[in-house]
Design an enzyme around this catalytic site. Structure first.
Site, PDB file in Angstrom:
ATOM      1  N   GLY A 100      -1.921   1.719  11.877  1.00  0.00           N
ATOM      2  CA  GLY A 100      -2.248   0.651  12.811  1.00  0.00           C
ATOM      3  C   GLY A 100      -1.502  -0.603  12.373  1.00  0.00           C
ATOM      4  N   ASP A 148      -2.931  -2.642   9.061  1.00  0.00           N
ATOM      5  CA  ASP A 148      -3.818  -3.797   9.243  1.00  0.00           C
ATOM      6  C   ASP A 148      -4.966  -3.822   8.237  1.00  0.00           C
ATOM      7  OD1 ASP A 148      -2.443  -4.872  11.464  1.00  0.00           O
ATOM      8  OD2 ASP A 148      -3.309  -3.316  12.733  1.00  0.00           O
ATOM      9  N   ASN A 168       0.863  -1.189   0.000  1.00  0.00           N
ATOM     10  CA  ASN A 168       0.000   0.000   0.000  1.00  0.00           C
ATOM     11  C   ASN A 168       0.895   1.233   0.000  1.00  0.00           C
ATOM     12  OD1 ASN A 168      -1.739   2.104   0.396  1.00  0.00           O
ATOM     13  ND2 ASN A 168      -2.606   1.346   2.326  1.00  0.00           N
TER      14      ASN A 168
HETATM   15  N1  LIG Z   1      -3.983   3.508  -3.686  1.00  0.00           N
HETATM   16  C1  LIG Z   1      -4.850   3.657  -2.697  1.00  0.00           C
HETATM   17  N2  LIG Z   1      -5.662   4.738  -2.654  1.00  0.00           N
HETATM   18  C2  LIG Z   1      -6.545   4.895  -1.654  1.00  0.00           C
HETATM   19  N3  LIG Z   1      -6.709   4.023  -0.636  1.00  0.00           N
HETATM   20  C3  LIG Z   1      -5.928   2.934  -0.633  1.00  0.00           C
HETATM   21  C4  LIG Z   1      -4.957   2.697  -1.648  1.00  0.00           C
HETATM   22  N4  LIG Z   1      -4.332   1.537  -1.375  1.00  0.00           N
HETATM   23  C5  LIG Z   1      -4.895   1.054  -0.255  1.00  0.00           C
HETATM   24  N5  LIG Z   1      -5.843   1.896   0.205  1.00  0.00           N
HETATM   25  C6  LIG Z   1      -6.678   1.761   1.407  1.00  0.00           C
HETATM   26  O1  LIG Z   1      -6.001   2.268   2.547  1.00  0.00           O
HETATM   27  C7  LIG Z   1      -6.623   1.749   3.709  1.00  0.00           C
HETATM   28  C8  LIG Z   1      -5.633   1.657   4.852  1.00  0.00           C
HETATM   29  O2  LIG Z   1      -4.573   0.874   4.505  1.00  0.00           O
HETATM   30  P1  LIG Z   1      -3.486   0.328   5.525  1.00  0.00           P
HETATM   31  O3  LIG Z   1      -4.113  -0.559   6.492  1.00  0.00           O
HETATM   32  O4  LIG Z   1      -2.360  -0.187   4.713  1.00  0.00           O
HETATM   33  O5  LIG Z   1      -2.917   1.639   6.209  1.00  0.00           O
HETATM   34  P2  LIG Z   1      -3.050   2.341   7.607  1.00  0.00           P
HETATM   35  O6  LIG Z   1      -2.073   3.450   7.561  1.00  0.00           O
HETATM   36  O7  LIG Z   1      -2.903   1.425   8.771  1.00  0.00           O
HETATM   37  O8  LIG Z   1      -4.463   2.889   7.560  1.00  0.00           O
HETATM   38  P3  LIG Z   1      -5.033   4.176   8.251  1.00  0.00           P
HETATM   39  O9  LIG Z   1      -3.983   5.252   8.183  1.00  0.00           O
HETATM   40  O10 LIG Z   1      -6.259   4.469   7.407  1.00  0.00           O
HETATM   41  O11 LIG Z   1      -5.340   3.771   9.647  1.00  0.00           O
HETATM   42  C9  LIG Z   1      -7.216   0.419   3.280  1.00  0.00           C
HETATM   43  O12 LIG Z   1      -8.613   0.496   3.501  1.00  0.00           O
HETATM   44  C10 LIG Z   1      -6.935   0.335   1.773  1.00  0.00           C
HETATM   45  O13 LIG Z   1      -8.032  -0.159   1.051  1.00  0.00           O
END
Ligand SMILES: Nc1ncnc2c1ncn2[C@@H]1O[C@H](COP(=O)(O)OP(=O)(O)OP(=O)(O)O)[C@@H](O)[C@H]1O
Length: 482
Positions: free
Chosen positions: A205, A173, A114
């Site tokens: 997270g 996560d 991601n």
């Molecule tokens: N290219 C993208 N554009 C937008 N959203 C995305 C992209 N790739 C992944 N996501 C979304 O980002 C969300 C969060 O991802 P991830 O769990 O990796 O990060 P996180 O930093 O822990 O999340 P958050 O900051 O939202 O708590 C997921 O719901 C995923 O679907």
């Protein structure tokens, strides 16, 4: 312990006697050098050179800290073993390679990155740390970046199972949970869910990565998380299924209602602060402490039967028992619908509000520094339930500090128990005509009370009617030592 090979050779230019034992232990001693490692546990990979081999090692070492303690952390070091002739080199190379092959290490991985997770460093983390380690381990991989929300789920739903020995996400996560749901929505979910899952922390997270590294006795960093995947050991993981009517999700981490969910979503406006946003919103929420009406019932594990009150069916609106019979009524088209065991009603218990916090978790950590469930086990078949009904603001403030060590569960204000199944009926704020709060599943809003922050019309579930949670023991697999 008997030796498999023993020989005088040069290690990084120094003359040593080296011994490789049948256990996989490699020891060496000479006038200037001595040491040991275990091939399966401490070696990333091996490369053949001219009359030499290079061992890419990642051994644990202790380092003292400025506070007088010490940290145990793995460090990379390449060892060059030089031999007098080709036959010796061949013998050592093949003997070490056998130990690596026998360890069940993956040969090809699907890596899902991601690029926007956490501080947006997913791609850099992959290129600078993960990729060089996979190359040193001679593990092939296909890397896919997620291009939109839900992309990881689509990838997990459609990839060719025969091509990969596991799926790794470089993310928070959220992406891991998307992959789980994608695997379980496949027609061939029974095979798909057997693919081991690895997680490299690159999000806000990182509860699962922290839980895995903590379980393995490893330091929390990206290289250690990558090495656990390379080592290829596997551990079963329980999967929770959350259902309301026709809507269902599969979960690996947690469901929360009350304080934790409020902080998670209401801190969105402070996203620019990074992880600090949670601390700021927690302080705001403590000052304006809320309690919620409503209740829940649960099927307790052995040892937790004496908690709560007798089962109360009045608590449950729109109840849909998650049994085989109810399942056929739901007529799921394909994929995994949830555990099929019928749950004996006589053993259910219930609690009624008001509550400050209700928190249901599958693993010990929900983020790097928060351990709500110190007794949670990956595959015990139970979820850990943490309940806080009421307490003073000062006591709550102290309790939140204890979340890092898990010692909050010793407080008399906290009820901490294990459950097999759970049904939540969330209500509005106590002693107030103000609306209800949020139900949070693995960091996403499942349902929110009318009038709370944001638009409820797009939420997948409705706030108020019963939300059911049941757990299937060891359905998924993690790259993690047992
Ligand atoms: N290219 C993208 N554009 C937008 N959203 C995305 C992209 N790739 C992944 N996501 C979304 O980002 C969300 C969060 O991802 P991830 O769990 O990796 O990060 P996180 O930093 O822990 O999340 P958050 O900051 O939202 O708590 C997921 O719901 C995923 O679907």
């Amino acid at each position: 312990m008997e030796s498999l090979v023993e020989e005088e050779l040069q290690l990084d230019g120094a003359q040593v006697t080296a011994t490789l034992r049948y256990s996989g232990a490699l020891q060496w001693h000479g006038t200037t050098k001595q040491g040991c490692l275990v091939v399966q546990d401490d070696v990333i990979g091996i490369k053949r050179g001219e009359l030499s081999i290079i061992l890419y090692t990642f051994c644990m070492s202790s380092k003292s800290t400025i506070c007088g303690g010490f940290t145990r952390k793995r460090r990379r070091k390449d060892l060059r073993l030089s031999f007098a002739n080709d036959a010796s080199q061949q013998l050592w190379f093949e003997s070490i390679q056998v130990f690596l092959d026998e360890a069940g290490r993956p040969r090809k991985l699907l890596v899902i990155v991601n690029p926007f997770g956490g501080q947006g460093a997913g791609k850099t983390i992959f290129v600078q740390i993960v990729e060089p380690m996979l190359q040193a381990a001679r593990i092939a991989y296909a890397m896919k970046e997620t291009l939109f929300q839900g992309h990881a789920k689509d990838l997990a739903k459609s990839f060719d199972l025969s091509q990969f020995d596991g799926i790794v996400c470089v993310s928070g996560d959220g992406v891991l949970v998307e992959i789980l749901n994608g695997l379980l929505e496949r027609v061939d979910w029974k095979h798909a869910i057997r693919k081991p899952l690895g997680i490299i922390p690159a999000g806000t997270g990182n509860g699962m990565a922290k839980s895995v590294l903590h379980h393995a006795g490893e330091f929390f960093d990206i290289a250690s998380a990558t090495f656990l995947i390379i080592r290829g050991q596997k551990h079963a993981l329980d999967v929770a299924t959350v259902v309301q009517g026709q809507v269902r999700f599969h979960s690996l981490l947690m469901l929360s209602w009350g304080l934790v969910a409020d902080v998670d979503f209401e801190s969105e406006k402070f996203r620019w602060m990074g992880a600090f946003r949670f601390d700021v919103q927690t302080l705001i929420r403590i000052v304006n402490l809320r309690r919620y009406n409503g209740g829940f019932s649960y099927l307790p594990a052995a040892g937790s039967e004496g908690t709560g009150g007798p089962y109360s069916s009045e608590l449950e609106v729109n109840k849909l028992l998650h049994s085989g019979e109810a399942d056929s009524e739901r007529s799921w088209r394909k994929g995994y619908s949830g555990p099929l065991h019928s749950l004996p009603t006589a053993e259910w218990r219930s609690m009624e509000g008001a509550f400050v916090l209700v928190w249901l978790t599958n693993v010990p950590f929900t983020s790097e520094k928060v351990m709500p469930a110190p007794l949670a086990k990956f595959s015990d078949g139970f979820l850990d339930l943490i309940v806080l009904r009421d307490c003073s603001r000062w006591k709550l403030f102290c309790l939140l500090f204890k979340l890092q060590s898990g010692s909050h569960v010793k407080s008399k204000s906290i009820e901490y128990l294990k459950v097999k199944a759970f049904r939540l009926s969330p209500g509005g704020q106590y002693a107030s005509d103000k609306p209800g709060g949020y139900v949070d599943l693995d960091g996403e809003i499942l349902a929110r009370g009318q009038g709370s922050f944001g638009d409820a019309s797009n939420d997948p579930m409705v706030y108020g009617p019963t939300i059911e949670v049941s757990v299937q023991q060891g359905l998924a697999t993690l790259f993690c030592p047992s």
